[in-house]
Design a protein around this motif. Sequence first.
Motif, PDB file in Angstrom:
ATOM      1  N   GLY A  77       0.822  -1.200   0.000  1.00 14.41           N
ATOM      2  CA  GLY A  77       0.000   0.000   0.000  1.00 14.41           C
ATOM      3  C   GLY A  77       0.853   1.246   0.000  1.00 14.41           C
ATOM      4  N   ALA A  78       0.319   2.313  -0.560  1.00 10.20           N
ATOM      5  CA  ALA A  78       1.097   3.541  -0.703  1.00 10.20           C
ATOM      6  C   ALA A  78       1.573   4.073   0.637  1.00 10.20           C
ATOM      7  CB  ALA A  78       0.267   4.593  -1.433  1.00 10.20           C
ATOM      8  N   ARG A  79       0.735   4.035   1.657  1.00 10.40           N
ATOM      9  CA  ARG A  79       1.104   4.604   2.953  1.00 10.40           C
ATOM     10  C   ARG A  79       2.320   3.907   3.545  1.00 10.40           C
ATOM     11  NH1 ARG A  79      -2.620   3.385   8.022  1.00 10.40           N
ATOM     12  NH2 ARG A  79      -1.500   1.425   7.684  1.00 10.40           N
ATOM     13  N   ASP A  80       2.423   2.598   3.339  1.00 12.30           N
ATOM     14  CA  ASP A  80       3.464   1.802   4.001  1.00 12.30           C
ATOM     15  C   ASP A  80       4.597   1.368   3.088  1.00 12.30           C
ATOM     16  OD1 ASP A  80       2.192   1.862   6.494  1.00 12.30           O
ATOM     17  OD2 ASP A  80       0.913   0.164   5.979  1.00 12.30           O
ATOM     18  N   MET A  81       4.684   1.917   1.887  1.00  5.96           N
ATOM     19  CA  MET A  81       5.689   1.353   0.971  1.00  5.96           C
ATOM     20  C   MET A  81       7.126   1.658   1.407  1.00  5.96           C
ATOM     21  SD  MET A  81       5.504   3.425  -2.603  1.00  5.96           S
ATOM     22  CE  MET A  81       5.594   5.206  -2.753  1.00  5.96           C
ATOM     23  N   PHE A  82       7.319   2.667   2.268  1.00  5.79           N
ATOM     24  CA  PHE A  82       8.659   2.943   2.785  1.00  5.79           C
ATOM     25  C   PHE A  82       8.800   2.518   4.243  1.00  5.79           C
ATOM     26  CE2 PHE A  82       8.141   6.190  -0.631  1.00  5.79           C
ATOM     27  CZ  PHE A  82       9.088   5.676  -1.500  1.00  5.79           C
ATOM     28  N   ASP A  83       7.897   1.676   4.699  1.00  5.11           N
ATOM     29  CA  ASP A  83       7.972   1.134   6.054  1.00  5.11           C
ATOM     30  C   ASP A  83       9.192   0.220   6.155  1.00  5.11           C
ATOM     31  OD1 ASP A  83       7.457  -0.757   8.329  1.00  5.11           O
ATOM     32  OD2 ASP A  83       5.568   0.342   8.447  1.00  5.11           O
ATOM     33  N   ASP A  84       9.916   0.323   7.258  1.00  9.33           N
ATOM     34  CA  ASP A  84      11.127  -0.481   7.425  1.00  9.33           C
ATOM     35  C   ASP A  84      10.837  -1.976   7.368  1.00  9.33           C
ATOM     36  OD1 ASP A  84      14.047  -0.508   8.038  1.00  9.33           O
ATOM     37  OD2 ASP A  84      13.367  -1.567   9.830  1.00  9.33           O
ATOM     38  N   ARG A  85       9.607  -2.376   7.679  1.00  6.42           N
ATOM     39  CA  ARG A  85       9.270  -3.795   7.605  1.00  6.42           C
ATOM     40  C   ARG A  85       9.316  -4.303   6.164  1.00  6.42           C
ATOM     41  NH1 ARG A  85       3.629  -3.692  10.492  1.00  6.42           N
ATOM     42  NH2 ARG A  85       3.643  -1.692   9.400  1.00  6.42           N
ATOM     43  N   VAL A  86       9.003  -3.438   5.193  1.00  6.75           N
ATOM     44  CA  VAL A  86       9.116  -3.833   3.779  1.00  6.75           C
ATOM     45  C   VAL A  86      10.586  -4.094   3.442  1.00  6.75           C
ATOM     46  CG1 VAL A  86       8.748  -3.101   1.394  1.00  6.75           C
ATOM     47  CG2 VAL A  86       7.026  -2.582   3.135  1.00  6.75           C
ATOM     48  N   TYR A  87      11.473  -3.242   3.947  1.00  7.84           N
ATOM     49  CA  TYR A  87      12.905  -3.404   3.700  1.00  7.84           C
ATOM     50  C   TYR A  87      13.400  -4.721   4.295  1.00  7.84           C
ATOM     51  CZ  TYR A  87      13.099   1.671   2.680  1.00  7.84           C
ATOM     52  OH  TYR A  87      12.917   2.925   2.154  1.00  7.84           O
ATOM     53  N   LYS A  88      13.099  -4.905   5.574  1.00  7.77           N
ATOM     54  CA  LYS A  88      13.622  -6.082   6.277  1.00  7.77           C
ATOM     55  C   LYS A  88      12.979  -7.373   5.771  1.00  7.77           C
ATOM     56  CE  LYS A  88      16.421  -4.155   9.392  1.00  7.77           C
ATOM     57  NZ  LYS A  88      16.256  -2.736   9.090  1.00  7.77           N
ATOM     58  N   ARG A  89      11.669  -7.374   5.597  1.00  6.54           N
ATOM     59  CA  ARG A  89      11.010  -8.598   5.117  1.00  6.54           C
ATOM     60  C   ARG A  89      11.374  -8.885   3.666  1.00  6.54           C
ATOM     61  NH1 ARG A  89       5.002  -9.937   7.227  1.00  6.54           N
ATOM     62  NH2 ARG A  89       5.373 -11.472   5.565  1.00  6.54           N
ATOM     63  N   GLY A  90      11.628  -7.828   2.883  1.00  2.00           N
ATOM     64  CA  GLY A  90      12.117  -8.053   1.527  1.00  2.00           C
ATOM     65  C   GLY A  90      13.470  -8.733   1.526  1.00  2.00           C
ATOM     66  N   ALA A  91      14.346  -8.274   2.429  1.00  2.00           N
ATOM     67  CA  ALA A  91      15.662  -8.905   2.556  1.00  2.00           C
ATOM     68  C   ALA A  91      15.535 -10.342   3.053  1.00  2.00           C
ATOM     69  CB  ALA A  91      16.536  -8.092   3.510  1.00  2.00           C
ATOM     70  N   LEU A  92      14.623 -10.575   3.985  1.00  2.00           N
ATOM     71  CA  LEU A  92      14.402 -11.937   4.475  1.00  2.00           C
ATOM     72  C   LEU A  92      13.865 -12.851   3.383  1.00  2.00           C
ATOM     73  CD1 LEU A  92      12.922 -11.179   8.002  1.00  2.00           C
ATOM     74  CD2 LEU A  92      15.073 -12.359   7.523  1.00  2.00           C
ATOM     75  N   THR A  93      13.052 -12.294   2.492  1.00  2.00           N
ATOM     76  CA  THR A  93      12.575 -13.082   1.351  1.00  2.00           C
ATOM     77  C   THR A  93      13.751 -13.581   0.525  1.00  2.00           C
ATOM     78  OG1 THR A  93      10.536 -11.771   1.257  1.00  2.00           O
ATOM     79  CG2 THR A  93      11.133 -13.016  -0.724  1.00  2.00           C
TER      80      THR A  93
END
Length: 443
Positions: free
Chosen positions: A360-376
């Motif tokens: 979602g647009a509101r959360d696209m720069f949320d640190d969880r996206v960064y970390k979970r993307g790296a975990l993926t």
Amino acid sequence: MPGKFADAPIDDYLPQNGNRGYRVSRYELTLAYRVASNRLSGRADITAVTTAAQPRFALDLAQSLHVTKVFVNGAKVGKYTHQRGKLVVTPRQRIPAGGVLAISVHYSGAPKPVRGQWGEVGWEELTEGALVASQPNGAASWFPCDDHPSSKASYRISITTDTPYYALANGALIAKQTKASQTTWVYEQTEPMSSYLATIQIGPYRKHRIAGPGTVPMHAVLPPRLRIDFDHDFARQPRMMAVFTERFGPYPFEAYTVVVTDDELEIPIEAQGISIFGANHCDGRRGAERLVAHELAHQWFGNSLTLRRWRDIWLHEGFACYAEWIWSEAAGGPTADQLARAARHGLSRLPQDIVVGDPGARDMFDDRVYKRGALTLHAVRLELGDDQFFTLLREWTKRYRHASVTTEEFTDLAGHYSASALRPLWDAWLRTDRLPELPSAKR
């Protein structure tokens, strides 16, 4: 705004940005900037091909800039409107699909950042100079453009400013001329570039070359007072470049430049071929080395391979975050597996209400996206093994070099490197909000 421009957004995350009916191939920006008064005047010559026959064409341009003249295919346009961040131009003659659309816009004003739900982005005054940090939609704060990442073009940027200052833009410096109190700097960016990655940096800087092994020229542009701390804090950057080139494939641009502003910045910023840090990131203790790795990795993941839709932001930030862990591993620090497991533990204590593949647009720069993307990516690495995983990354950067990419293209490519179906992995890590467990590390 007429329905054609308002009813069919290019991207649901930024429905007001991007425009239909044409495809830009080149921008030529001729700009003059007065530092003391924050006054910008410019001409943007935009070369495009029409993809549809329509009576009007729109460009993104902030209301803080005033348009004085518009030409289309050499003819002055009598009718244009500039409202709510859209410059809408009506050519005198109808242009068929596949025709040349050459737009020249003359404009001036006091540039300021575009305000949105992620804060202020775009042109920003510094204590002495200016910087541009446009992600995701700040390019329109300083030039008329098709402001969406899927729209890539070559650029020539000419910036005339007060002589004491150093001016930097994307690409190679092809000309520099000083007349009295003004100096003109001309840069050519030949590789395709999204508008939000275009940048200008102006300040009391000096440029020097970063010494080290490797074939990629690396430079620093910074105030002289920071030179000693910089030389220590960024000393391992050439080795970092070597590690990433081995892991990710050849560096995708001709050179790499780091700018350090005289002001403090909350976070570093990436642009194509350039990363921008604040004076606070130059502390003499290598306190920001993790961020140095992150921004360098964006040259592959974000600048060469650029998302087609903002929902796929993990393709930029997850990869750059994982590059931090790869660098730590290569530099003798904690391994990627150790860092991944620590990151997962930290995430397990946070709300699990975000879907990495469409946050979602509101959360696209949320640190969880960064970390979970790296975990993926770490989960993929554990599934494939190191050899296949890094072969996949090198093929990814080679196949889509300087192109626009989607999650589906990455997951499809990854499937060729796995003996078993990867869909359960993608479903768990990218398509659901619950945080999965990491697989056990293979011995």
